[in-house]
Design a protein around this motif. Structure first.
Motif, mmCIF file in Angstrom:
data_model
loop_
_atom_site.group_PDB
_atom_site.id
_atom_site.type_symbol
_atom_site.label_atom_id
_atom_site.label_comp_id
_atom_site.label_asym_id
_atom_site.label_seq_id
_atom_site.Cartn_x
_atom_site.Cartn_y
_atom_site.Cartn_z
ATOM 1 N N GLU A 140 0.730 -1.199 0.143
ATOM 2 C CA GLU A 140 0.147 -0.055 -0.146
ATOM 3 C C GLU A 140 0.845 1.147 -0.123
ATOM 4 N N LEU A 141 1.926 1.125 0.844
ATOM 5 C CA LEU A 141 2.945 2.344 0.945
ATOM 6 C C LEU A 141 3.366 2.772 -0.514
ATOM 7 N N ALA A 142 3.800 1.587 -1.211
ATOM 8 C CA ALA A 142 4.378 1.817 -2.537
ATOM 9 C C ALA A 142 3.496 2.287 -3.458
ATOM 10 N N THR A 143 2.327 1.942 -3.475
ATOM 11 C CA THR A 143 1.502 2.582 -4.301
ATOM 12 C C THR A 143 1.289 4.073 -4.172
ATOM 13 N N GLN A 144 1.043 4.365 -2.873
ATOM 14 C CA GLN A 144 0.927 5.612 -2.426
ATOM 15 C C GLN A 144 2.190 6.417 -2.742
ATOM 16 N N VAL A 145 3.634 5.988 -2.261
ATOM 17 C CA VAL A 145 4.735 6.630 -2.811
ATOM 18 C C VAL A 145 4.954 6.948 -4.414
ATOM 19 N N VAL A 146 4.680 5.976 -5.304
ATOM 20 C CA VAL A 146 4.775 6.282 -6.546
ATOM 21 C C VAL A 146 3.649 7.146 -7.229
ATOM 22 N N LEU A 183 -1.970 -5.056 8.747
ATOM 23 C CA LEU A 183 -1.590 -4.705 7.655
ATOM 24 C C LEU A 183 -1.639 -3.249 7.059
ATOM 25 N N ALA A 184 -2.930 -2.619 7.601
ATOM 26 C CA ALA A 184 -3.429 -1.347 7.127
ATOM 27 C C ALA A 184 -2.760 -0.344 8.008
ATOM 28 N N LEU A 195 -11.540 3.678 10.432
ATOM 29 C CA LEU A 195 -10.625 2.601 10.368
ATOM 30 C C LEU A 195 -10.727 1.694 11.483
ATOM 31 N N VAL A 196 -11.123 0.473 11.484
ATOM 32 C CA VAL A 196 -11.222 -0.367 12.920
ATOM 33 C C VAL A 196 -9.982 -1.387 12.797
ATOM 34 N N PHE A 197 -9.393 -1.546 13.735
ATOM 35 C CA PHE A 197 -8.161 -2.628 13.882
ATOM 36 C C PHE A 197 -8.641 -3.665 14.508
ATOM 37 N N VAL A 198 -8.638 -4.975 13.996
ATOM 38 C CA VAL A 198 -9.033 -6.345 14.895
ATOM 39 C C VAL A 198 -7.819 -7.124 14.726
ATOM 40 N N ALA A 199 -7.641 -8.243 15.423
ATOM 41 C CA ALA A 199 -6.437 -9.121 15.445
ATOM 42 C C ALA A 199 -6.266 -9.963 14.455
ATOM 43 N N THR A 200 -7.334 -10.414 13.788
ATOM 44 C CA THR A 200 -7.309 -11.475 12.971
ATOM 45 C C THR A 200 -8.143 -11.162 11.633
ATOM 46 N N GLY A 239 -22.592 -4.822 8.229
ATOM 47 C CA GLY A 239 -23.227 -4.762 7.014
ATOM 48 C C GLY A 239 -24.776 -5.106 7.217
ATOM 49 N N ARG A 240 -24.902 -6.135 8.196
ATOM 50 C CA ARG A 240 -26.429 -6.548 8.473
ATOM 51 C C ARG A 240 -27.035 -5.479 9.233
ATOM 52 N N ALA A 241 -26.345 -4.472 9.842
ATOM 53 C CA ALA A 241 -27.134 -3.538 10.537
ATOM 54 C C ALA A 241 -27.299 -2.212 9.771
ATOM 55 N N GLY A 242 -26.968 -2.304 8.323
ATOM 56 C CA GLY A 242 -27.196 -1.380 7.573
ATOM 57 C C GLY A 242 -26.068 -0.497 7.544
ATOM 58 N N ILE A 243 -24.859 -0.748 7.751
ATOM 59 C CA ILE A 243 -23.710 0.363 7.929
ATOM 60 C C ILE A 243 -22.452 -0.113 6.819
ATOM 61 N N ALA A 244 -22.110 0.645 6.002
ATOM 62 C CA ALA A 244 -21.507 0.221 4.746
ATOM 63 C C ALA A 244 -20.104 -0.077 5.239
ATOM 64 N N ALA A 245 -19.772 -1.304 5.300
ATOM 65 C CA ALA A 245 -18.554 -1.957 5.903
ATOM 66 C C ALA A 245 -17.774 -2.787 5.280
ATOM 67 N N ALA A 246 -16.411 -2.798 5.221
ATOM 68 C CA ALA A 246 -15.680 -3.505 4.201
ATOM 69 C C ALA A 246 -14.352 -4.171 5.242
ATOM 70 N N ALA A 247 -13.925 -5.465 4.609
ATOM 71 C CA ALA A 247 -12.658 -5.917 5.506
ATOM 72 C C ALA A 247 -11.564 -5.617 4.649
ATOM 73 N N LEU A 248 -10.402 -5.452 5.560
ATOM 74 C CA LEU A 248 -9.143 -5.241 4.797
ATOM 75 C C LEU A 248 -8.115 -6.157 5.373
ATOM 76 N N HIS A 249 -7.429 -7.118 4.701
ATOM 77 C CA HIS A 249 -6.543 -8.200 5.233
ATOM 78 C C HIS A 249 -5.669 -8.676 4.170
#
Ligand code: AMP
Length: 439
Positions: free
Chosen positions: A84-90, A304-305, A249-254, A266-276
């Motif tokens: 991610e940092l590579a993409t940002q730097v370029v 990772l993020a 941005l929410v950090f979780v362990a796994t 998402g089921r509660a109607g909040i637009a959420a996505a996972a990043l790992h």
């Protein structure tokens, strides 16, 4: 002070003006003239300090004035810890190079993507290559690139490079570089390993320590909320619904938790996505782009993020699971409060993680107020039986992983103050019913 007074050429002045940079940040004011003069630089760069432009602007100017030899050579090599940092730097480099009379050839080489297109792209070399160490070595092993003509080397986020166990790769890469070169090293923290790397790599460097001032230090309000482990997702949902955050941005362990929590929101109607890390590069890029564009409101991520990602105007970070080390805490909360914007970093603490959070606070010299949110007051007062043996032997029945050991070293190595301005706790909050407006 202006960018022109630092010695930047007209095309670069145009580029920074196009991005509405009115004046150089302190690290830019110190680093740009030194780099233009050919000096090595050792920069302590606070997160959000503008360090990318501090090295990218003068490097672009130098590349524009030089001729690359024909062949598989690269002139400027920027090593970064994550894709991610590579993409940002370029992206930043291309932004700054936009008004040059002759275009520069700038490439990214990162793992997780097929190597063939990267090998093809490197045909004929490149003016500037941003790479993660592992993939760069793969490309060298495939004879796709030669480092023998590198004139400028940048180690960006050197502490993170070492934290992620890239020491051996860095040694191999550095051994292939010409002795006559300019080297720049940037790091947010300076544990002993980074000091050793800097002394091995840099020649008579200009040391730039940007003091933590109101101008260059992000203003991050750190909050700690006590909550029982099983109620964290509901509390997160409550916080998202009661704050006018544009993104979180929410950090979780796994990896499992990223998907599990995202699905529940998402089921509660909040637009959420996972990043790992097990998502494809395309899916990771898309998740970040969706958060930046406001299509996704909550991004649930693993560490990772945590580093290097620049999400402009990210108002909030939540530690749903606590980071393992004090260093990771700094990196996580530094994702908010960037580029002069204020941000809030909230850590969920339960009976079982209380002692661990106290350790993080101690290492950073913090003593944060504990809050309880009405309707989510913790009931568990006793920590469950420890998973970690009192002798510090890791989780029962499991040996400590290499990563665990690296993190322990990193946690012990934290001696520097936290590079954020700590906003004092606020007076007690008005008591509101869950689901009601708090602000
Ligand atoms: P960095 O610390 O390199 O990750 O940069 C943090 C953010 O600050 C990025 O969004 C940059 O575009 C922005 N930035 C860098 N330099 C300046 C400047 N001189 N004025 C305003 N914003 C800047």
């Amino acid at each position: 002070m202006s960018f022109a007074s630092l010695g930047l050429s007209e095309p670069l002045q145009r580029a920074v003006a196009a991005w509405h940079y009115e004046a150089p940040t302190p690290i830019q004011a110190a680093a740009i003239p030194a780099i233009l003069r050919g000096r090595d630089v050792w920069g302590s760069a606070q997160t959000g300090s503008g360090k990318t432009a501090a090295f990218a602007l003068p490097i672009v100017q130098k590349l524009a004035a030089s001729q690359r030899p024909p062949g598989r050579f690269v002139s400027a090599l920027i090593l970064v810890p994550t894709r991610e940092l590579a993409t940002q730097v370029v992206e930043s480099v291309r932004r700054y190079a936009r008004y040059l009379p002759q275009p520069l050839k700038t490439l990214v080489a990162v793992g997780g993507l097929s190597i063939n297109p990267q090998m093809m792209a490197l045909g004929g070399g490149a003016d500037l290559l941003v790479a993660t160490p592992g993939r760069l070595l793969d490309l060298i092993d495939h004879n796709a690139v030669s480092l023998s003509e590198v004139s400028v080397l940048v180690l960006d986020e050197a502490d993170r490079l070492l934290d992620l166990g890239f020491k051996a790769e860095l040694d191999r890469i550095v051994a292939m570089l010409p002795a006559r070169r300019q080297s720049l090293l940037f790091s947010a923290t300076f544990p002993a390993e980074v000091e050793a790397l800097a002394s091995a790599l840099l020649r008579d460097p200009v040391r730039i320590e940007t003091p933590a001032t109101a101008e260059n230090t992000p203003e991050i309000l750190q909050r700690v909320i006590e909550v029982d482990v099983p109620r964290r997702t509901q509390l997160l949902r409550h916080l998202v619904e009661t704050h006018a955050w544009s993104g979180v941005l929410v950090f979780v362990a796994t990896k499992y938790s990223t998907e599990h929590v995202a699905e529940k929101l998402g089921r509660a109607g909040i637009a959420a996505a996972a990043l790992h890390g097990e998502l494809s590069q395309g899916a990771r890029t898309q998740a970040l782009a969706d958060l930046k564009a406001g299509k996704v409101k909550v991004l649930i991520a693993t560490d990772l993020a945590a580093r290097g990602i620049d999400i402009p105007k990210l108002p909030a970070v939540v530690n749903y699971d606590l980071p393992r080390s004090a260093v990771d805490y700094t990196h996580r909360i530094g994702r908010t409060g960037r580029a002069g914007e204020a941000g809030v970093a909230i850590s969920f603490v339960s009976a079982s993680t209380h002692a661990h959070f106290c350790l993080i606070e101690k290492l950073h010299g913090l003593a944060l107020e504990r809050e309880q949110i009405p309707g989510f007051e913790p009931r568990e007062t006793e920590a469950p039986p420890p998973l970690v043996a009192p002798g510090g032997g890791g989780i029962k029945g499991r040996r400590k992983s290499k990563k665990d050991k690296i993190r322990e070293v990193a946690a012990r190595a934290v001696g520097e103050p936290l590079p954020v301005r700590v906003v004092p706790p606020r007076p007690p909050r008005p008591q509101a019913r869950p689901g009601g407006e708090r602000r």
